[in-house]
Design a protein around this motif. Structure first.
Motif, mmCIF file in Angstrom:
data_model
loop_
_atom_site.group_PDB
_atom_site.id
_atom_site.type_symbol
_atom_site.label_atom_id
_atom_site.label_comp_id
_atom_site.label_asym_id
_atom_site.label_seq_id
_atom_site.Cartn_x
_atom_site.Cartn_y
_atom_site.Cartn_z
ATOM 1 N N VAL A 121 0.847 -1.193 0.000
ATOM 2 C CA VAL A 121 0.000 0.000 0.000
ATOM 3 C C VAL A 121 0.883 1.243 0.000
ATOM 4 C CG1 VAL A 121 -2.071 -0.974 1.089
ATOM 5 C CG2 VAL A 121 -0.194 -0.148 2.526
ATOM 6 N N ARG A 122 0.287 2.294 -0.493
ATOM 7 C CA ARG A 122 0.952 3.602 -0.484
ATOM 8 C C ARG A 122 -0.013 4.588 0.169
ATOM 9 N NH1 ARG A 122 4.942 6.368 -3.126
ATOM 10 N NH2 ARG A 122 5.572 4.514 -4.284
ATOM 11 N N GLY A 123 0.523 5.420 1.037
ATOM 12 C CA GLY A 123 -0.306 6.387 1.746
ATOM 13 C C GLY A 123 -0.481 7.669 0.962
ATOM 14 N N ARG A 124 -1.632 8.268 1.129
ATOM 15 C CA ARG A 124 -1.911 9.591 0.551
ATOM 16 C C ARG A 124 -2.443 10.457 1.686
ATOM 17 N NH1 ARG A 124 -6.640 11.279 -2.171
ATOM 18 N NH2 ARG A 124 -7.290 9.109 -2.362
ATOM 19 N N ILE A 125 -1.868 11.624 1.826
ATOM 20 C CA ILE A 125 -2.225 12.511 2.935
ATOM 21 C C ILE A 125 -3.390 13.397 2.511
ATOM 22 C CG2 ILE A 125 -1.410 14.389 4.416
ATOM 23 C CD1 ILE A 125 1.445 13.112 4.077
ATOM 24 N N LEU A 126 -4.399 13.432 3.360
ATOM 25 C CA LEU A 126 -5.567 14.266 3.093
ATOM 26 C C LEU A 126 -5.583 15.441 4.063
ATOM 27 C CD1 LEU A 126 -8.370 11.577 2.587
ATOM 28 C CD2 LEU A 126 -6.915 12.671 0.863
ATOM 29 N N PRO A 127 -6.092 16.563 3.617
ATOM 30 C CA PRO A 127 -6.173 17.727 4.513
ATOM 31 C C PRO A 127 -7.231 17.499 5.590
ATOM 32 C CG PRO A 127 -7.256 18.199 2.430
ATOM 33 C CD PRO A 127 -6.619 16.842 2.290
ATOM 34 N N PRO A 128 -7.201 18.312 6.618
ATOM 35 C CA PRO A 128 -8.196 18.196 7.691
ATOM 36 C C PRO A 128 -9.607 18.346 7.130
ATOM 37 C CG PRO A 128 -6.478 19.762 8.274
ATOM 38 C CD PRO A 128 -6.268 19.417 6.842
ATOM 39 N N SER A 129 -10.523 17.622 7.748
ATOM 40 C CA SER A 129 -11.922 17.750 7.356
ATOM 41 C C SER A 129 -12.781 17.371 8.555
ATOM 42 C CB SER A 129 -12.242 16.839 6.170
ATOM 43 O OG SER A 129 -12.371 15.500 6.598
ATOM 44 N N PRO A 130 -14.045 17.762 8.535
ATOM 45 C CA PRO A 130 -14.929 17.349 9.638
ATOM 46 C C PRO A 130 -14.980 15.825 9.782
ATOM 47 C CG PRO A 130 -15.955 19.086 8.362
ATOM 48 C CD PRO A 130 -14.708 18.665 7.604
ATOM 49 N N LYS A 131 -14.833 15.105 8.652
ATOM 50 C CA LYS A 131 -14.870 13.646 8.685
ATOM 51 C C LYS A 131 -13.739 13.061 9.526
ATOM 52 C CE LYS A 131 -16.336 11.625 5.006
ATOM 53 N NZ LYS A 131 -16.507 11.019 3.676
ATOM 54 N N THR A 132 -12.627 13.779 9.612
ATOM 55 C CA THR A 132 -11.480 13.314 10.392
ATOM 56 C C THR A 132 -11.288 14.180 11.640
ATOM 57 O OG1 THR A 132 -9.988 14.640 9.014
ATOM 58 C CG2 THR A 132 -10.288 12.320 8.403
ATOM 59 N N LYS A 133 -12.377 14.704 12.125
ATOM 60 C CA LYS A 133 -12.384 15.532 13.343
ATOM 61 C C LYS A 133 -11.386 16.684 13.237
ATOM 62 C CE LYS A 133 -14.016 11.713 16.238
ATOM 63 N NZ LYS A 133 -15.415 12.096 16.263
ATOM 64 N N ASN A 134 -11.266 17.213 12.023
ATOM 65 C CA ASN A 134 -10.398 18.361 11.719
ATOM 66 C C ASN A 134 -8.912 18.086 11.893
ATOM 67 O OD1 ASN A 134 -12.468 20.126 10.843
ATOM 68 N ND2 ASN A 134 -13.081 20.340 12.984
ATOM 69 N N TYR A 135 -8.552 16.830 11.834
ATOM 70 C CA TYR A 135 -7.137 16.464 11.778
ATOM 71 C C TYR A 135 -6.800 16.142 10.322
ATOM 72 C CZ TYR A 135 -5.878 15.886 16.707
ATOM 73 O OH TYR A 135 -5.542 16.104 18.012
ATOM 74 N N PRO A 136 -5.529 16.361 9.910
ATOM 75 C CA PRO A 136 -5.116 15.796 8.628
ATOM 76 C C PRO A 136 -5.100 14.279 8.787
ATOM 77 C CG PRO A 136 -3.240 16.731 9.788
ATOM 78 C CD PRO A 136 -4.457 17.043 10.613
ATOM 79 N N SER A 137 -5.124 13.556 7.676
ATOM 80 C CA SER A 137 -5.166 12.091 7.812
ATOM 81 C C SER A 137 -4.387 11.445 6.680
ATOM 82 C CB SER A 137 -6.618 11.596 7.791
ATOM 83 O OG SER A 137 -7.231 11.923 6.566
ATOM 84 N N ILE A 138 -4.140 10.167 6.859
ATOM 85 C CA ILE A 138 -3.516 9.401 5.787
ATOM 86 C C ILE A 138 -4.480 8.294 5.401
ATOM 87 C CG2 ILE A 138 -2.235 7.820 7.331
ATOM 88 C CD1 ILE A 138 0.077 8.115 5.176
ATOM 89 N N VAL A 139 -4.668 8.116 4.101
ATOM 90 C CA VAL A 139 -5.443 6.989 3.605
ATOM 91 C C VAL A 139 -4.474 6.072 2.866
ATOM 92 C CG1 VAL A 139 -7.660 8.197 3.444
ATOM 93 C CG2 VAL A 139 -6.097 8.241 1.481
ATOM 94 N N TRP A 140 -4.771 4.786 2.886
ATOM 95 C CA TRP A 140 -3.915 3.805 2.216
ATOM 96 C C TRP A 140 -4.566 3.358 0.920
ATOM 97 C CZ3 TRP A 140 0.757 3.834 4.001
ATOM 98 C CH2 TRP A 140 0.985 4.086 5.333
ATOM 99 N N GLU A 141 -3.756 3.291 -0.131
ATOM 100 C CA GLU A 141 -4.228 2.819 -1.435
ATOM 101 C C GLU A 141 -3.383 1.626 -1.840
ATOM 102 O OE1 GLU A 141 -5.712 6.981 -3.390
ATOM 103 O OE2 GLU A 141 -3.566 6.594 -3.435
ATOM 104 N N LEU A 142 -4.047 0.634 -2.411
ATOM 105 C CA LEU A 142 -3.301 -0.538 -2.862
ATOM 106 C C LEU A 142 -2.299 -0.114 -3.935
ATOM 107 C CD1 LEU A 142 -6.285 -2.989 -2.827
ATOM 108 C CD2 LEU A 142 -4.164 -3.245 -1.510
ATOM 109 N N ASP A 143 -1.106 -0.656 -3.854
ATOM 110 C CA ASP A 143 0.012 -0.271 -4.723
ATOM 111 C C ASP A 143 0.550 -1.539 -5.383
ATOM 112 O OD1 ASP A 143 1.900 1.435 -5.876
ATOM 113 O OD2 ASP A 143 3.284 1.221 -4.208
ATOM 114 N N LEU A 144 -0.343 -2.198 -6.144
ATOM 115 C CA LEU A 144 0.000 -3.512 -6.719
ATOM 116 C C LEU A 144 0.825 -3.382 -7.987
ATOM 117 C CD1 LEU A 144 -3.510 -5.116 -6.174
ATOM 118 C CD2 LEU A 144 -1.479 -5.388 -4.744
#
Ligand code: ZN
Length: 144
Positions: A121-144
């Motif tokens: 997997v490879r991580g992608r950093i997302l900006p803060p949002s209400p969905k992440t309680k206003n924290y930035p976050s990392i999501v993982w994407e399959l990297d096959l």
């Protein structure tokens, strides 16, 4: 108004992991290790559990790993109702080889084809949002 990590910090946080969130805020993936014995530590701590040193350092790296485990949430749990529209969604615990295989959690984004324990997997950093309680976050994407 520009986002500020300090402004949105969750009350009661232990602060040992503040640099992780600041890094994500700046688009950097960084993890902590002991500055003496170099043991990787996650979740972050103020003190090394291996040698007792109080000095920790943050190391920036590519957000690349492999799936240690994953689970699919089919229910909107009370503490993450912000994600109710995403149900069902997959949470991934990714091992980071560059950081001694410590494990970092994030939600899976993108196609699920090839989802399996051990998949890269490879991580992608997302900006803060209400969905992440206003924290930035990392999501993982399959990297096959
Ligand atoms: Zn140490």
């Amino acid at each position: 108004m520009a986002y500020s990590f300090e402004q949105h910090k969750i009350t009661g946080a232990i602060e040992a992991d503040d640099e992780y969130w600041r890094g994500l805020e700046d688009g950097k993936f960084q993890l902590s290790r002991c500055s003496d014995c170099k043991t990787w530590t996650w979740p972050a701590h103020f003190r090394c559990g291996h040698c007792g040193c109080w000095e920790m350092e943050w190391v920036e790296m590519e957000p690349k790993g492999k799936i240690f485990t994953y689970t699919r949430s089919r229910y909107a749990f009370d503490r993450v109702l912000e994600r109710k529209d995403d149900v069902p969604y997959v949470s991934v615990v990714a091992e980071i080889p560059e950081a001694g295989n410590i494990r970092v959690m994030g939600v899976l984004a993108g196609p699920e084809e090839g989802l399996a324990i051990g998949a890269p997997v490879r991580g992608r950093i997302l900006p803060p949002s209400p969905k992440t309680k206003n924290y930035p976050s990392i999501v993982w994407e399959l990297d096959l």
